[in-house]
Design an enzyme around this catalytic site. Sequence first.
Site, PDB file in Angstrom:
ATOM      1  N   ASP A  19       0.873  -1.160   0.000  1.00  0.00           N
ATOM      2  CA  ASP A  19       0.000   0.000   0.000  1.00  0.00           C
ATOM      3  C   ASP A  19       0.920   1.224   0.000  1.00  0.00           C
ATOM      4  O   ASP A  19       2.123   1.122   0.253  1.00  0.00           O
ATOM      5  CB  ASP A  19      -0.894  -0.038   1.243  1.00  0.00           C
ATOM      6  CG  ASP A  19      -1.715   1.206   1.405  1.00  0.00           C
ATOM      7  OD1 ASP A  19      -2.445   1.577   0.474  1.00  0.00           O
ATOM      8  OD2 ASP A  19      -1.612   1.840   2.474  1.00  0.00           O
ATOM      9  N   ASP A  21      -0.111   5.170   1.019  1.00  0.00           N
ATOM     10  CA  ASP A  21      -0.324   6.140   2.096  1.00  0.00           C
ATOM     11  C   ASP A  21      -0.382   5.436   3.445  1.00  0.00           C
ATOM     12  O   ASP A  21      -1.186   4.525   3.652  1.00  0.00           O
ATOM     13  CB  ASP A  21      -1.621   6.916   1.856  1.00  0.00           C
ATOM     14  CG  ASP A  21      -1.558   7.768   0.597  1.00  0.00           C
ATOM     15  OD1 ASP A  21      -0.742   8.692   0.568  1.00  0.00           O
ATOM     16  OD2 ASP A  21      -2.306   7.488  -0.350  1.00  0.00           O
ATOM     17  N   THR A 112      -2.386   0.904  -4.515  1.00  0.00           N
ATOM     18  CA  THR A 112      -2.913   2.033  -3.763  1.00  0.00           C
ATOM     19  C   THR A 112      -4.339   2.373  -4.160  1.00  0.00           C
ATOM     20  O   THR A 112      -4.761   2.134  -5.295  1.00  0.00           O
ATOM     21  CB  THR A 112      -2.015   3.282  -3.954  1.00  0.00           C
ATOM     22  OG1 THR A 112      -2.592   4.413  -3.281  1.00  0.00           O
ATOM     23  CG2 THR A 112      -1.849   3.619  -5.431  1.00  0.00           C
ATOM     24  N   SER A 113      -5.067   2.944  -3.218  1.00  0.00           N
ATOM     25  CA  SER A 113      -6.417   3.427  -3.506  1.00  0.00           C
ATOM     26  C   SER A 113      -6.398   4.808  -4.139  1.00  0.00           C
ATOM     27  O   SER A 113      -7.446   5.317  -4.548  1.00  0.00           O
ATOM     28  CB  SER A 113      -7.237   3.465  -2.207  1.00  0.00           C
ATOM     29  OG  SER A 113      -7.370   2.178  -1.658  1.00  0.00           O
ATOM     30  N   LYS A 144     -10.461  -1.405  -2.141  1.00  0.00           N
ATOM     31  CA  LYS A 144     -10.274  -2.126  -0.885  1.00  0.00           C
ATOM     32  C   LYS A 144     -11.474  -1.852   0.032  1.00  0.00           C
ATOM     33  O   LYS A 144     -11.970  -0.734   0.043  1.00  0.00           O
ATOM     34  CB  LYS A 144      -8.984  -1.664  -0.197  1.00  0.00           C
ATOM     35  CG  LYS A 144      -7.731  -1.855  -1.042  1.00  0.00           C
ATOM     36  CD  LYS A 144      -6.524  -1.197  -0.368  1.00  0.00           C
ATOM     37  CE  LYS A 144      -5.298  -1.270  -1.257  1.00  0.00           C
ATOM     38  NZ  LYS A 144      -4.130  -0.583  -0.666  1.00  0.00           N
ATOM     39  N   ASP A 169      -1.610  -0.694   6.266  1.00  0.00           N
ATOM     40  CA  ASP A 169      -1.712   0.044   7.525  1.00  0.00           C
ATOM     41  C   ASP A 169      -3.135   0.193   8.033  1.00  0.00           C
ATOM     42  O   ASP A 169      -3.326   0.596   9.186  1.00  0.00           O
ATOM     43  CB  ASP A 169      -1.082   1.439   7.386  1.00  0.00           C
ATOM     44  CG  ASP A 169      -1.906   2.368   6.514  1.00  0.00           C
ATOM     45  OD1 ASP A 169      -2.222   3.493   6.966  1.00  0.00           O
ATOM     46  OD2 ASP A 169      -2.242   1.983   5.377  1.00  0.00           O
TER      47      ASP A 169
END
Length: 224
Positions: A19, A21, A112-113, A144, A169
């Site tokens: 991931d 961030d 990543t989103s 996600k 995270d």
Amino acid sequence: MTSSSPNLFDRHYQGFLFDMDGTLLNSIAAAERVWSRWALRHGLDVETFLPTMHGKRGVDTIAALNLPGIDVVKEALDVERGEIEDLEGVIALPGAIAFLQSLPPERWAIVTSAPAALARARIGAAGLPQPRQIVTAEDVKIGKPDPAGYRLGAEKLGIDPANCLVFEDVLAGVQAGEGAGADVVVVTSTHQHVLETRYPTISDYEDLRIETDPDLGMRIMRLG
């Protein structure tokens, strides 16, 4: 500093999926500045709203609010532009740059989103190496905790998800990695509250290194 079950350090992996961030870089201050302004414009309680927007696609965050009379896609694009313009304070997590540089570039990817333009901007602002392979918000129909992103990340590496380690995270990301069939490690550097998880944790990458075996793959090692 790390705290973990021995399993994290015992197993070799063919690929690492990160991931972005909160996992490789800290963009909390910038993201919350932009999202706070957006929330205020729409009459939301900022303190209640902000914890709900981390680790998910912006379009999913906005859609889940069911706000009347708004164009969800347009609003998400407005937020994205604001985030690309505001990169102040976006920094790599301790040890993340050296850790990524130590990995074979064909063996790791970012999932990543964030939209692609924002992801590349934040990676650059934090000084992280740009990945050869990246999965962003535009690459999946469902974000996600759906596992599609991590499955696609493993596919881009040409590696079975079961032979990958996912670095996450937040709970939505942990669930996505788990759903893809990968092992998961939780990065806690940016946590303000404990994330209850059965998975091993690391606080950052500063005391970690990689041992690479041409046959077995990559294994995380603790310095000292």
